[in-house]
Motif scaffolding. Structure first.
Motif, PDB file in Angstrom:
ATOM      1  N   ALA A 188      20.188  39.713 125.614  1.00 52.64           N
ATOM      2  CA  ALA A 188      20.285  38.522 124.626  1.00 52.64           C
ATOM      3  C   ALA A 188      21.376  37.692 125.140  1.00 52.64           C
ATOM      4  O   ALA A 188      21.137  36.361 125.190  1.00 52.64           O
ATOM      5  CB  ALA A 188      20.414  38.905 123.207  1.00 52.64           C
ATOM      6  N   VAL A 189      22.544  38.012 125.147  1.00 49.84           N
ATOM      7  CA  VAL A 189      23.648  37.273 125.842  1.00 49.84           C
ATOM      8  C   VAL A 189      23.351  36.750 127.170  1.00 49.84           C
ATOM      9  O   VAL A 189      23.745  35.653 127.351  1.00 49.84           O
ATOM     10  CB  VAL A 189      25.137  38.369 125.788  1.00 49.84           C
ATOM     11  N   SER A 190      22.916  37.420 127.830  1.00 48.29           N
ATOM     12  CA  SER A 190      22.643  37.055 129.221  1.00 48.29           C
ATOM     13  C   SER A 190      21.643  35.692 129.540  1.00 48.29           C
ATOM     14  O   SER A 190      21.839  34.716 130.161  1.00 48.29           O
ATOM     15  CB  SER A 190      21.833  38.263 130.230  1.00 48.29           C
ATOM     16  N   ALA A 191      20.965  35.561 128.383  1.00 47.50           N
ATOM     17  CA  ALA A 191      19.941  34.620 128.239  1.00 47.50           C
ATOM     18  C   ALA A 191      20.787  33.017 128.005  1.00 47.50           C
ATOM     19  O   ALA A 191      20.169  31.932 128.375  1.00 47.50           O
ATOM     20  CB  ALA A 191      18.764  34.772 127.099  1.00 47.50           C
ATOM     21  N   HIS A 196      22.603  32.895 134.624  1.00 46.37           N
ATOM     22  CA  HIS A 196      21.227  33.298 134.366  1.00 46.37           C
ATOM     23  C   HIS A 196      20.012  32.176 134.441  1.00 46.37           C
ATOM     24  O   HIS A 196      19.009  32.115 135.310  1.00 46.37           O
ATOM     25  CB  HIS A 196      20.987  34.018 133.140  1.00 46.37           C
ATOM     26  N   ARG A 197      20.314  31.187 133.822  1.00 49.91           N
ATOM     27  CA  ARG A 197      19.499  29.824 133.581  1.00 49.91           C
ATOM     28  C   ARG A 197      19.627  29.065 135.074  1.00 49.91           C
ATOM     29  O   ARG A 197      18.420  28.639 135.535  1.00 49.91           O
ATOM     30  CB  ARG A 197      20.051  29.003 132.558  1.00 49.91           C
ATOM     31  N   PHE A 198      20.565  29.391 135.759  1.00 53.24           N
ATOM     32  CA  PHE A 198      20.492  28.675 137.140  1.00 53.24           C
ATOM     33  C   PHE A 198      19.608  29.489 138.061  1.00 53.24           C
ATOM     34  O   PHE A 198      18.682  28.826 138.703  1.00 53.24           O
ATOM     35  CB  PHE A 198      22.166  29.011 137.413  1.00 53.24           C
ATOM     36  N   ALA A 199      19.590  30.759 137.991  1.00 54.52           N
ATOM     37  CA  ALA A 199      18.828  31.625 138.853  1.00 54.52           C
ATOM     38  C   ALA A 199      17.229  31.382 138.346  1.00 54.52           C
ATOM     39  O   ALA A 199      16.354  31.339 139.346  1.00 54.52           O
ATOM     40  CB  ALA A 199      19.185  32.975 138.699  1.00 54.52           C
ATOM     41  N   ASP A 200      17.032  31.206 137.035  1.00 47.55           N
ATOM     42  CA  ASP A 200      15.770  31.005 136.587  1.00 47.55           C
ATOM     43  C   ASP A 200      15.139  29.693 137.166  1.00 47.55           C
ATOM     44  O   ASP A 200      14.113  29.930 137.157  1.00 47.55           O
ATOM     45  CB  ASP A 200      15.936  30.541 134.973  1.00 47.55           C
ATOM     46  N   GLY A 214      13.580  25.739 128.359  1.00 47.11           N
ATOM     47  CA  GLY A 214      14.735  26.488 127.711  1.00 47.11           C
ATOM     48  C   GLY A 214      15.878  26.586 128.973  1.00 47.11           C
ATOM     49  O   GLY A 214      16.927  26.269 128.732  1.00 47.11           O
ATOM     50  N   ALA A 215      15.523  26.960 130.196  1.00 47.53           N
ATOM     51  CA  ALA A 215      16.377  27.195 131.247  1.00 47.53           C
ATOM     52  C   ALA A 215      16.954  25.705 131.542  1.00 47.53           C
ATOM     53  O   ALA A 215      18.239  25.614 131.555  1.00 47.53           O
ATOM     54  CB  ALA A 215      15.587  27.481 132.525  1.00 47.53           C
ATOM     55  N   VAL A 216      16.456  24.694 131.614  1.00 50.47           N
ATOM     56  CA  VAL A 216      16.845  23.220 131.865  1.00 50.47           C
ATOM     57  C   VAL A 216      17.846  22.903 130.764  1.00 50.47           C
ATOM     58  O   VAL A 216      18.931  22.444 130.862  1.00 50.47           O
ATOM     59  CB  VAL A 216      15.728  22.510 132.222  1.00 50.47           C
ATOM     60  N   THR A 220      21.551  22.151 130.989  1.00 50.48           N
ATOM     61  CA  THR A 220      22.393  21.157 130.744  1.00 50.48           C
ATOM     62  C   THR A 220      23.593  21.221 129.964  1.00 50.48           C
ATOM     63  O   THR A 220      24.512  20.459 129.950  1.00 50.48           O
ATOM     64  CB  THR A 220      21.199  20.083 130.336  1.00 50.48           C
ATOM     65  N   ALA A 221      23.219  22.139 128.676  1.00 50.69           N
ATOM     66  CA  ALA A 221      24.453  22.140 127.772  1.00 50.69           C
ATOM     67  C   ALA A 221      25.638  22.634 128.424  1.00 50.69           C
ATOM     68  O   ALA A 221      26.770  22.217 128.417  1.00 50.69           O
ATOM     69  CB  ALA A 221      23.999  23.279 126.913  1.00 50.69           C
ATOM     70  N   TRP A 222      25.696  23.641 129.539  1.00 47.74           N
ATOM     71  CA  TRP A 222      26.745  23.897 130.152  1.00 47.74           C
ATOM     72  C   TRP A 222      27.067  22.879 131.278  1.00 47.74           C
ATOM     73  O   TRP A 222      28.397  22.719 131.265  1.00 47.74           O
ATOM     74  CB  TRP A 222      26.310  25.191 130.996  1.00 47.74           C
ATOM     75  N   LEU A 223      26.227  22.079 131.548  1.00 43.00           N
ATOM     76  CA  LEU A 223      26.927  20.887 132.592  1.00 43.00           C
ATOM     77  C   LEU A 223      27.540  20.038 131.820  1.00 43.00           C
ATOM     78  O   LEU A 223      28.712  19.754 132.247  1.00 43.00           O
ATOM     79  CB  LEU A 223      25.519  20.152 133.077  1.00 43.00           C
ATOM     80  N   LEU A 224      27.411  19.662 130.538  1.00 43.30           N
ATOM     81  CA  LEU A 224      28.146  18.858 129.553  1.00 43.30           C
ATOM     82  C   LEU A 224      29.457  19.612 129.449  1.00 43.30           C
ATOM     83  O   LEU A 224      30.539  18.998 129.401  1.00 43.30           O
ATOM     84  CB  LEU A 224      27.402  18.571 128.295  1.00 43.30           C
ATOM     85  N   ALA A 225      29.331  20.794 129.001  1.00 36.51           N
ATOM     86  CA  ALA A 225      30.472  21.458 128.531  1.00 36.51           C
ATOM     87  C   ALA A 225      31.536  21.509 129.732  1.00 36.51           C
ATOM     88  O   ALA A 225      32.726  21.140 129.722  1.00 36.51           O
ATOM     89  CB  ALA A 225      30.314  22.970 128.215  1.00 36.51           C
TER      90      ALA A 225
END
Lengths: 241, 326
Positions: A188-191, A196-200, A214-216, A220-225
């Motif tokens: 659940a954390v990994s998601a 994880h989303r990058f590899a997705d 969901g992956a995108v 994107t949220a991480w990109l902004l952060a």
């Protein structure tokens, strides 16, 4: 504009001469990929999934390495020297970010080549191309994370923090071992990890469909952060470079 | 180039503490001071790396950053180490390429004396060689103002001489050069004008000769032979008295008058008269009382910290004002 381009060329050269980068960022992911897929179980699905995972791992390491370079350049006074040339700080930062996006390519290409040539992974031509492209674009958040570390921390701390980020996010994101082996809560954390989303992104393409929304979204949220983190780090230390 | 009441503090330390000065086009100026006197901070203000906390700093009539962006400035910074994993040629060519009107690469390498090192990696050179590379980086853009922060610190005697010859060749073409140093001889030999910086202030400004005079023209030394130091300060011409053991050293503007007066007192054992050296001048100008507890300093007319005109000193302000300011 030629300023950014010349700077990019200089920094890419410097990165490729870095033995640590070539071994840690390119050779290691390839070796780990070949090792993990040729010991024990050997089904083609794992060979493909691990190929994407290790290419992603290599890309993350290379992207973070850009930040290590920034920290090193701050320490030796090279960024300070640049500030007394006509180059603007904006050009320098742009050149650095572009350097990151160029130096992730060797790792991605090397692992994909090992998959195709050594491990016999078979994909359509467009799948190879799109996988490489998405892994390339998707590495941007990690370049920003590296720049945030590089501008905000000392050279030594940057090295350590980058390594922790690299290994931690790789393992947690399931780049080394499939998340199906994880306990339920960890899955659940990994998601929500960027890795994880990058590899997705790449994995979806090898399976023949578009990446999930969901992956995108998570990436994107991480990109902004990470982007905000890089900007804050830079602003806080711009006077001290 | 001008500083007007410029102040830069780090915490409680005022590294640059109210500096006023102007430097004209084509001058070669030495910024002389001991370690920690504020030389590097003053240079950082000049280059726009720091903004002054108070006062203003102007370069070519505008903000330093604007002059730097316009390619008018080249600098050799003090705390720089070698840029890793790049060759001399790559580095110098890259920096030269940032300037609108750079010097040809071969010329830069020649001036810096590193032609034969062009293909070598900068981080594999010796300290002295690296220093010459940093000189090349400062020169590469053919800047109108060349700023060198302690440029000869890691050089041996021969390399140092070659360095100054190159610097002179560069300055001869009408460029302005500002260098910092704590070597008195270098300042005296290679600058038209010496600025002495002490605890963040300009304490003297003039040629080496003017500085020597300002500090007191001669030194008169003799054995006290047991007598006290009382009254020595009041002898004609005497500006400062220093006693070491049994020997007194008087800094005097008029050695003849001082010697005649000493003879009158019978205080002529082992009498010596010598012209003041630049070392003496420098010590007199920057003495802080703690290093030489026996000395009584009265260096007047040298723009001491309590004086308001940091730009005054030995050099007439009128002369500076007539010059075209960088």
């Amino acid at each position: 504009m030629s300023g950014v381009f010349d700077y990019l060329r200089l920094e890419v050269r410097r990165t490729l001469r870095d033995v640590g980068f070539v071994i840690g960022g390119i050779a290691m992911p390839v070796m780990m990929y070949l090792l993990f897929t040729n010991l024990g179980e050997n089904d083609p699905t794992w060979r493909t999934a691990s190929m994407v995972g290790m290419a992603a791992y290599g890309a993350v390491g290379s992207a973070l390495n850009t930040g290590g370079g920034v920290a090193e350049d701050r320490t030796v006074g090279w960024l300070r020297q640049l500030r007394v040339t006509p180059m603007t700080p904006r050009q320098v930062v742009a050149g650095r970010a572009l350097t990151g996006s160029v130096t992730v390519l060797p790792a991605i290409c090397a692992v994909l080549l090992a998959g195709g040539l050594v491990n016999g992974v078979r994909l359509q031509a467009w799948q190879w191309a799109v996988t490489a492209l998405l892994l390339w674009l998707g590495s941007l958040p990690f370049t920003l994370l590296g720049l945030g570390n590089g501008y905000g921390l000392t050279a030594q701390t940057t090295g350590v923090v980058n390594m922790v980020c690299n290994l931690g996010l790789a393992v947690l994101g399931g780049l080394w071992f499939p998340v199906s082996l994880f306990p339920h809560w960890l899955r659940a954390v990994s998601a929500y990890t960027p890795t994880h989303r990058f590899a997705d992104l790449g994995l979806a393409v090898t399976e023949g469909h578009a990446p999930a929304a969901g992956a995108v979204l998570v990436l994107t949220a991480w990109l902004l952060a990470f982007g905000s983190y890089a900007v804050l780090s830079y602003r806080r230390n711009a006077g001290a470079v | 180039m001008s500083f007007t009441g410029a102040v830069k503090a780090f915490g409680a330390v005022r590294a640059v503490d109210g500096v006023d000065l102007r430097i004209g086009r084509g001058e070669t100026v030495a910024l002389l001071g001991r370690n920690g006197a504020g030389k590097s901070t003053a240079i950082s203000l000049l280059l726009g790396l720091y903004a002054p906390d108070a006062g203003t700093v102007e370069l070519f009539g505008g903000e330093p950053e604007r002059a730097v962006r316009a390619g008018l400035v080249g600098a050799m910074l003090q705390e720089a180490r070698a840029v890793p994993r790049v060759t001399v040629r790559e580095l110098v060519r890259f920096v030269a390429g940032r300037y609108p009107d750079p010097l040809p690469l071969q010329r830069v390498l020649e001036l810096a004396g590193i032609t034969e090192l062009a293909a070598r990696r900068v981080d594999r050179l010796s300290g002295g060689q690296q220093q010459r590379v940093r000189f090349a980086v400062a020169l590469a853009g053919n800047p109108s103002l060349l700023v060198l922060d302690e440029p000869t610190a890691a050089l041996d005697v021969e390399a140092r001489r070659a360095f100054w010859e190159s610097m002179r060749a560069y300055a001869r073409a009408g460029r302005t050069v500002l260098f910092s140093t704590h070597y008195l001889e270098e300042a005296d030999a290679y600058a038209d004008r010496i600025l002495v910086l002490d605890r963040g202030r300009i304490v003297a400004d003039g040629t080496g000769e003017q500085l020597r005079q300002a500090a007191g023209g001669s030194l008169v030394a003799f054995d006290l032979a047991g007598r006290g130091r009382e009254g020595l300060q009041l002898l004609p011409g005497v500006r400062a008295v220093e006693v070491r053991g049994d020997r007194a050293r008087l800094r005097t503007d008029d050695s003849d008058a001082t010697v005649v007066a000493l003879a009158g007192m019978g205080a002529i054992r082992n009498l010596e008269v010598a012209p003041a050296s630049l070392d003496d001048a420098f010590l007199a100008l920057t003495a802080d009382g703690t290093e030489r507890p026996d000395s009584t300093e009265r260096p007047e007319g040298t723009g001491r910290p309590d004086g308001t005109d940091g730009s005054g000193g030995a050099r007439g302000t009128d002369e500076t004002d007539e010059m075209e300011t960088v």
